[in-house]
Scaffold this motif. Sequence first.
Motif, PDB file in Angstrom:
ATOM      1  N   ASN A   1      51.112  58.541  24.331  1.00 38.55           N
ATOM      2  CA  ASN A   1      52.273  58.830  25.168  1.00 38.55           C
ATOM      3  C   ASN A   1      52.131  60.284  25.628  1.00 38.55           C
ATOM      4  O   ASN A   1      51.206  60.975  25.194  1.00 38.55           O
ATOM      5  CB  ASN A   1      53.601  58.584  24.423  1.00 38.55           C
ATOM      6  N   PRO A   2      53.008  60.761  26.487  1.00 39.50           N
ATOM      7  CA  PRO A   2      52.847  62.136  26.992  1.00 39.50           C
ATOM      8  C   PRO A   2      52.810  63.215  25.916  1.00 39.50           C
ATOM      9  O   PRO A   2      52.332  64.324  26.168  1.00 39.50           O
ATOM     10  CB  PRO A   2      54.079  62.311  27.900  1.00 39.50           C
ATOM     11  N   LYS A   3      53.309  62.873  24.721  1.00 34.39           N
ATOM     12  CA  LYS A   3      53.388  63.890  23.678  1.00 34.39           C
ATOM     13  C   LYS A   3      52.344  63.735  22.573  1.00 34.39           C
ATOM     14  O   LYS A   3      52.293  64.540  21.646  1.00 34.39           O
ATOM     15  CB  LYS A   3      54.787  63.872  23.043  1.00 34.39           C
ATOM     16  N   VAL A   4      51.507  62.699  22.648  1.00 33.55           N
ATOM     17  CA  VAL A   4      50.520  62.466  21.585  1.00 33.55           C
ATOM     18  C   VAL A   4      49.168  62.108  22.197  1.00 33.55           C
ATOM     19  O   VAL A   4      49.067  61.214  23.037  1.00 33.55           O
ATOM     20  CB  VAL A   4      50.954  61.335  20.622  1.00 33.55           C
ATOM     21  N   LEU A   5      48.134  62.802  21.728  1.00 32.10           N
ATOM     22  CA  LEU A   5      46.757  62.539  22.147  1.00 32.10           C
ATOM     23  C   LEU A   5      46.041  61.827  21.002  1.00 32.10           C
ATOM     24  O   LEU A   5      46.208  62.188  19.835  1.00 32.10           O
ATOM     25  CB  LEU A   5      46.058  63.869  22.460  1.00 32.10           C
ATOM     26  N   VAL A   6      45.246  60.785  21.322  1.00 31.11           N
ATOM     27  CA  VAL A   6      44.551  60.013  20.296  1.00 31.11           C
ATOM     28  C   VAL A   6      43.040  60.160  20.478  1.00 31.11           C
ATOM     29  O   VAL A   6      42.506  59.901  21.559  1.00 31.11           O
ATOM     30  CB  VAL A   6      44.934  58.517  20.351  1.00 31.11           C
ATOM     31  N   LEU A   7      42.364  60.565  19.395  1.00 32.11           N
ATOM     32  CA  LEU A   7      40.896  60.678  19.403  1.00 32.11           C
ATOM     33  C   LEU A   7      40.338  59.560  18.536  1.00 32.11           C
ATOM     34  O   LEU A   7      40.576  59.529  17.330  1.00 32.11           O
ATOM     35  CB  LEU A   7      40.455  62.041  18.833  1.00 32.11           C
ATOM     36  N   ASN A   8      39.602  58.664  19.162  1.00 29.15           N
ATOM     37  CA  ASN A   8      38.985  57.558  18.423  1.00 29.15           C
ATOM     38  C   ASN A   8      37.568  57.980  18.027  1.00 29.15           C
ATOM     39  O   ASN A   8      36.675  58.090  18.859  1.00 29.15           O
ATOM     40  CB  ASN A   8      38.949  56.305  19.302  1.00 29.15           C
ATOM     41  N   LEU A   9      37.377  58.210  16.718  1.00 29.15           N
ATOM     42  CA  LEU A   9      36.090  58.684  16.205  1.00 29.15           C
ATOM     43  C   LEU A   9      35.368  57.611  15.390  1.00 29.15           C
ATOM     44  O   LEU A   9      34.609  57.919  14.462  1.00 29.15           O
ATOM     45  CB  LEU A   9      36.315  59.930  15.345  1.00 29.15           C
ATOM     46  N   ALA A  10      35.576  56.348  15.754  1.00 33.96           N
ATOM     47  CA  ALA A  10      34.950  55.248  15.019  1.00 33.96           C
ATOM     48  C   ALA A  10      33.426  55.325  15.060  1.00 33.96           C
ATOM     49  O   ALA A  10      32.750  54.912  14.120  1.00 33.96           O
ATOM     50  CB  ALA A  10      35.431  53.910  15.584  1.00 33.96           C
ATOM     51  N   SER A  11      32.860  55.858  16.124  1.00 35.11           N
ATOM     52  CA  SER A  11      31.403  55.948  16.247  1.00 35.11           C
ATOM     53  C   SER A  11      30.815  57.056  15.370  1.00 35.11           C
ATOM     54  O   SER A  11      29.656  56.983  14.954  1.00 35.11           O
ATOM     55  CB  SER A  11      31.008  56.183  17.701  1.00 35.11           C
ATOM     56  N   PHE A  12      31.621  58.076  15.080  1.00 34.73           N
ATOM     57  CA  PHE A  12      31.161  59.200  14.252  1.00 34.73           C
ATOM     58  C   PHE A  12      32.239  59.584  13.234  1.00 34.73           C
ATOM     59  O   PHE A  12      32.774  60.695  13.266  1.00 34.73           O
ATOM     60  CB  PHE A  12      30.821  60.412  15.125  1.00 34.73           C
ATOM     61  N   PRO A  13      32.572  58.677  12.330  1.00 34.53           N
ATOM     62  CA  PRO A  13      33.663  58.953  11.381  1.00 34.53           C
ATOM     63  C   PRO A  13      33.396  60.149  10.468  1.00 34.53           C
ATOM     64  O   PRO A  13      34.343  60.793   9.985  1.00 34.53           O
ATOM     65  CB  PRO A  13      33.752  57.656  10.576  1.00 34.53           C
ATOM     66  N   GLN A  14      32.105  60.467  10.218  1.00 36.47           N
ATOM     67  CA  GLN A  14      31.780  61.590   9.348  1.00 36.47           C
ATOM     68  C   GLN A  14      32.163  62.936   9.958  1.00 36.47           C
ATOM     69  O   GLN A  14      32.210  63.954   9.258  1.00 36.47           O
ATOM     70  CB  GLN A  14      30.295  61.584   8.981  1.00 36.47           C
TER      71      GLN A  14
END
Length: 269
Positions: free
Chosen positions: A144-157
């Motif tokens: 949403n306008p107030k939350v940014l999501v970073l999907n790090l499934a490819s590099f969880p370490q």
Amino acid sequence: MSCHRLILPLRVLQRVHRCSLRDIKLPIKTFTTASSCPYETTASTGILKLLDISTFQVRTYAKSRDKPKGGGGKKVEIRDDIMAEGINVDKFRNELQQTLDDLKNLFIKQLSIRSAAGVIETLLVEFEGEEYTIQDLAQINRKNPKVLVLNLASFPQTIPTVIETISKSGMNLNPQQEGTSVFVPIPKVTREHRENLVKGAKTLLNKCKDNIRQVQNKYIKKLDQKQLEGLSQDKAFLIKEQIMVLANQYMSLAEKMKDDKQKELMKEE
């Protein structure tokens, strides 16, 4: 013949000469006749009356508008052809310019009013001995306008390092991990946050100035070697002056960059 020593209140002289008490020089003088005394008294009041103001010396000071203006040190002309006799001028200028480029990049990365996705994307993270931007490691979306999501499934370490990098970015962010994703709440920009960023600009400027001084001192030191190789002392002194003046010019440019950044940070949307 009787002699009389005149004892005159300082306040009288102060009013007569319109000066401060510390500026009055009283003469040590004995008057043997009434005609030689610069003051007279009346029998009824005993009030002193000034007869000759030239008897007393008063120290005066020049007013500020009467003082010579200007001054300061002599103007040093920057001559690349002269400096070239002692240093590599192009390399010197390039190193000075690099300090300004580094300052500009730090302003962009660490002093952003908005914690925008574009800024976070460019933050550098060390992974397996090399540096990557966050956008190289994560898929970035807005929940949403107030939350940014970073999907790090490819590099969880890399998640712990990414979280630490964002937390220390100077953008007042508090990332939170959920599984292989990192959620970054974007806080409301407060005046306190702006003021903290302004202080950060000053800190970065001081570091930039230190770097400029290091470059300056490195090239001044090179002159010592040149003197051993035959460069005259007078020429070395002339080159040193120009090195210092040029370094100061870059410090002034850095100062202006800081001022512009601080104005930008405090400007209300």
